[in-house]
Design a protein around this motif. Structure first.
Motif, short mmCIF file in Angstrom:
data_model
loop_
_atom_site.label_atom_id
_atom_site.label_comp_id
_atom_site.label_asym_id
_atom_site.label_seq_id
_atom_site.Cartn_x
_atom_site.Cartn_y
_atom_site.Cartn_z
N LYS A 267 -3.48 0.64 -20.07
CA LYS A 267 -5.16 -0.37 -20.28
C LYS A 267 -6.03 -0.48 -19.44
N ALA A 268 -5.11 -0.72 -18.12
CA ALA A 268 -5.72 -1.33 -17.15
C ALA A 268 -6.55 0.06 -16.33
N CYS A 269 -6.16 1.14 -16.29
CA CYS A 269 -7.10 2.66 -15.98
C CYS A 269 -8.72 2.02 -16.06
N GLY A 270 -9.08 2.35 -14.85
CA GLY A 270 -10.91 2.58 -15.01
C GLY A 270 -11.56 0.55 -14.71
N ALA A 271 -10.07 -0.11 -14.76
CA ALA A 271 -10.74 -1.57 -13.97
C ALA A 271 -11.14 -1.78 -13.21
N TYR A 272 -12.20 -2.73 -12.71
CA TYR A 272 -12.51 -2.80 -11.05
C TYR A 272 -11.79 -4.60 -11.13
N ILE A 273 -10.99 -4.67 -9.68
CA ILE A 273 -10.49 -5.78 -9.98
C ILE A 273 -10.96 -6.31 -8.39
N PHE B 200 0.80 -1.36 -0.33
CA PHE B 200 -0.10 0.24 -0.41
C PHE B 200 0.80 1.01 -0.42
N TYR B 201 0.21 2.49 -0.68
CA TYR B 201 0.90 3.55 -0.40
C TYR B 201 0.45 4.76 -0.33
N ASP B 202 0.74 5.91 -0.15
CA ASP B 202 0.11 6.81 0.45
C ASP B 202 -0.19 7.26 -0.81
N VAL B 203 -1.99 7.72 -1.02
CA VAL B 203 -2.24 8.25 -1.92
C VAL B 203 -2.85 8.81 -2.86
N GLY B 204 -2.06 10.26 -1.17
CA GLY B 204 -2.97 11.88 -1.49
C GLY B 204 -4.50 11.64 -1.66
N ASN B 205 -4.30 12.82 -2.69
CA ASN B 205 -5.80 13.50 -2.80
C ASN B 205 -6.60 11.90 -3.91
N GLY B 206 -5.64 11.19 -4.15
CA GLY B 206 -6.58 9.61 -5.36
C GLY B 206 -6.41 10.38 -6.36
N ASP B 207 -5.52 11.55 -7.11
CA ASP B 207 -5.03 11.58 -8.62
C ASP B 207 -4.32 10.64 -8.58
N GLY B 208 -3.64 9.86 -9.82
CA GLY B 208 -2.50 9.23 -10.03
C GLY B 208 -2.76 9.19 -11.61
N ALA B 209 -1.81 8.68 -12.04
CA ALA B 209 -1.39 7.79 -13.29
C ALA B 209 -2.21 8.11 -14.56
N CYS B 210 -3.93 8.08 -13.42
CA CYS B 210 -4.96 7.46 -15.37
C CYS B 210 -4.96 9.07 -15.39
N LEU B 211 -4.57 10.22 -14.66
CA LEU B 211 -5.94 10.94 -14.52
C LEU B 211 -7.04 11.51 -14.43
N TYR B 212 -7.86 10.52 -13.67
CA TYR B 212 -8.88 10.97 -13.54
C TYR B 212 -9.11 12.49 -12.50
N GLY B 213 -8.46 12.22 -12.05
CA GLY B 213 -8.73 14.04 -11.19
C GLY B 213 -8.41 13.15 -9.40
N PRO B 214 -8.52 14.30 -8.52
CA PRO B 214 -8.61 14.29 -7.64
C PRO B 214 -10.12 13.15 -7.20
N THR C 187 -6.81 3.26 -10.99
CA THR C 187 -6.31 4.34 -11.03
C THR C 187 -4.63 4.73 -11.20
N ASN C 188 -3.87 4.33 -10.62
CA ASN C 188 -2.37 4.70 -11.28
C ASN C 188 -1.58 3.67 -11.10
N GLU C 189 -0.68 4.39 -11.50
CA GLU C 189 0.54 2.88 -12.34
C GLU C 189 1.66 3.33 -10.92
N CYS C 190 2.15 1.41 -10.75
CA CYS C 190 2.84 1.53 -9.86
C CYS C 190 4.42 0.90 -10.87
#
Length: 317
Positions: free
Chosen positions: A161-167, A129-143, A182-185
């Protein structure tokens, strides 16, 4: 003397007869003039004129008000004489100001649509796990206020391609949680690894553990959300980046309609599809999910960094 007297008497009688005849002629002429110019004759002339007018009118009859009333009172006659424009407006609902959409179409699914993450497949990996901050990430969905999110490892992220996928993630203990990518590791995150939000990790294990083995698989969840479209900051009709948000299933393609037909846009690792020459910017958009379903959307203007909702969503699988 007797004969002269006889001639005078005869001549007087002839003169008297002639005068009487003349008087009779004058009286007859006066009577004729009175008849000719009397009121009865004027009435006859007017009657004759009226008869002529009526006779002429019979050649082109004009319905009277009484004759036309039953026709106008008839419902069918009223319908026939109503304005076509008004009828069309009444029969058809007013168009919505929301972006228009077309019925979904299904195209043949293939390996090129699904990519690395495939439906019905269980993947092994580890969760951190990591500190997600405001929730924005590499997928650029925004906070976002959604805390059930995760970053996909670089390999399975596969150029967004994984952006927005439900896992759905399962721990060895049997606990599970559903997260949205919402992000890339980045590397060195290994294939199969998920970097979760602290809240999501806590549903699987105590945060003190830091790293646990997991299995995970793709979901097509129930949702009341619909797809939204956003143009990237700086977009115009000469260059644009287009992004889809809120889709139930992962996106396989995004196309724009051009004068020569549909054009597929290349996808960036920051989850925008680019039209570098401006082709199709502001036109109709077609998105395809990994199951092959296509949704066409029109009425989306080039409004940079504005989330524009639609009325469509992919089917649940």
């Amino acid at each position: 003397m007797a004969s002269r007297s006889h001639r005078s008497s005869s001549s007087g009688r002839r003169r008297t007869a002639l005068v009487s005849a003349a008087v009779a002629v004058v009286v007859a002429l006066a009577a004729a003039l009175i008849v000719a110019f009397g009121p009865d004759h004027e009435t006859d002339a007017a009657d004759a004129a009226t008869a002529t007018a009526v006779a002429g009118a019979r050649g082109t009859p004009t319905p009277t008000a009484q004759e036309s009333k039953p026709a106008s009172a008839s419902p069918s006659a009223s319908a026939r004489t109503s304005s076509p424009k008004a009828t069309a407006s009444t029969a058809s609902p007013r168009p919505s100001t929301a972006p228009a959409s077309h019925p979904a179409r299904k195209v043949s699914a293939s390996a090129s649509l699904t990519g690395r993450i495939k439906p019905g497949v269980s993947y092994d990996g580890v969760a951190t796990f990591y500190d997600v901050g405001n929730g924005d990430g590499a997928c650029l969905y925004g906070p976002t206020s959604d805390v059930m999110t995760a970053a996909m490892n670089h390999t399975d992220y596969e150029t967004s391609k994984a952006c927005g996928a439900y896992i759905r993630v399962r721990a060895g203990s049997g606990a599970s949680v559903t997260v949205r990518i919402t992000n890339e590791c980045p590397l060195p995150c290994a294939p199969g690894q998920l970097d979760l939000s602290p809240q999501a990790f806590a549903k699987l294990a105590a945060p003190v553990q830091g790293r646990i083995p997991i299995t995970w698989s793709l979901l097509s969840p129930s949702t009341s959300d619909t797809v939204s479209i956003r143009y990237k900051t700086g977009s115009s009709r000469y260059w644009c980046g287009v992004q889809a948000i809120g889709h139930r299933n992962p996106l396989a393609r995004l196309e724009v309609e051009t004068a020569s037909g549909w054009k597929e846009l290349p996808r960036t690792d920051y989850n925008y599809f680019l039209s570098e020459q401006g082709s199709g910017c502001g036109g109709a958009i077609r998105i395809t999910d990994i199951y092959g379903e296509q949704l066409e959307i029109s009425g989306i203007g080039v409004k940079p960094d504005v989330v524009q909702p639609t009325r469509v969503q992919f089917a649940q699988h």
